[in-house]
Design an enzyme around this catalytic site. Sequence first.
Site, PDB file in Angstrom:
ATOM      1  N   TYR A  99       0.669  -1.246  -0.040  1.00 15.80           N
ATOM      2  CA  TYR A  99      -0.192   0.020  -0.015  1.00 15.80           C
ATOM      3  C   TYR A  99       0.889   1.203   0.040  1.00 15.80           C
ATOM      4  CZ  TYR A  99      -3.093   3.834   1.758  1.00 15.80           C
ATOM      5  OH  TYR A  99      -3.816   4.918   1.757  1.00 15.80           O
TER       6      TYR A  99
ATOM      7  N   GLU B  44      -3.486   7.323  -3.840  1.00 20.96           N
ATOM      8  CA  GLU B  44      -3.281   6.064  -3.331  1.00 20.96           C
ATOM      9  C   GLU B  44      -2.987   5.288  -4.400  1.00 20.96           C
ATOM     10  OE1 GLU B  44      -6.283   5.082   0.371  1.00 20.96           O
ATOM     11  OE2 GLU B  44      -6.579   4.129  -1.315  1.00 20.96           O
TER      12      GLU B  44
END
Length: 380
Positions: free
Chosen positions: A101, A189
């Site tokens: 992530y 993101e």
Amino acid sequence: MNIHEYQAKEILRNHGVPVPPGEIATTPDEAAEIARRYGGAVVIKAQVHAGGRGKAGGVKLAKDADDAREKATAILGLTIKGLPVEKVLVTPAEEIASEAYVGIIVDRGSKAAVFMVSAEGGVDIEEVAVTNPDAIRKLAVDPRYGLLPHQAYWLATELYDDVKQQRAAAAIMRQLYDSFVDAGASLAEINPLITTPSGEVKAIDAKMNIDDNELFRLPEIEALRDETSEEPSEVLAREAGLTFIKLDGEVGCCVNGAGLAMATMDLVNYYGGSPANFLDIGGSSNPQKVVDALRIITSDPNVKVILFNIFGGITRCDDVANGIVTATQQTQLSIPIVIRLTGTNEELAMQILEGAGFSAMTDMDAAVERAVNLAKGEGK
Ligand code: GDP
Ligand code: MN
């Protein structure tokens, strides 16, 4: 403003981030045709402004063109978190060795953009944040210098042990940061940032939120707006020049000034109610804004009462009063209205309202409490 995955990926691609190719389909046949051209397995991905699409059945692997048609049929029939899926992204399937992530958000506490990275990426990142917060590493970026090379490298070493992958990831950190700044984003993101079995590092999902206050200087980003994916009331409000955010409560709030709007919402909660919206009619003296505001608030079927809270300064109370009278002449209100006005031209406003059969208050607490009681069906 939200943008779709395929749009965020395009921004990342333009900044050099390795992102697999992809095309948009609005019908199952289009999806099959794109899959046929790519050859091999593809992933069909719902393009809606919602996270957790994978878990909601909005991301599916298809082994060939016929399978792509079938999977696209299923996904195009879905509604994810209240949003109907109108478009899918068709992208060649990647083999995945690991999922990390990488995210950047504006963090008010640090007064900076903050990187968050975790080697434990993928669909359960929210759970990781709760159960194993130490697995998420953070780094605030000084806006004067941007992301420095050694910082990008440090972030990368938090994700990978392999030197080649660290170098690749460090470059991606810088490219992601540049994408974030250039697009006026408040969030960017990549989840997951994958490694493939052959050791490549790639972004196979992307999400970006754009700061609305950046849009005036970024017409090419504004052009990415997809109104069909937005809350209809928020679209109407933007066109009317009102600052409006739809919420889930039952007290429709019409307030001048963002600070007073926040205070009003707090007070609604304090008295046991919940606001149906944030609405700032702004500082101007324009009765039309009040007319537009009332139309937008009353179009929400959850709204049980309308609360006006006006502190007259530049905004003149008589203008707001005229707006209320005009609006209610145009369309009959079927729900109660509570009006609190104080400040510039307050007496004139009271006369106008009383002349039209309304009563108004000057005390904010009393007005909010009354509105909350009316929303609950108590008192009058
Ligand atoms: P999200 O659920 O909205 O975050 O959608 P993602 O694009 O992140 O997909 C969810 C999950 O599906 C990923 O974490 C992967 O595990 C899986 N996935 C997505 N694309 C691919 C792909 O190309 N190949 C494989 N094997 N899995 C994928
Ligand atoms: Mn994802």
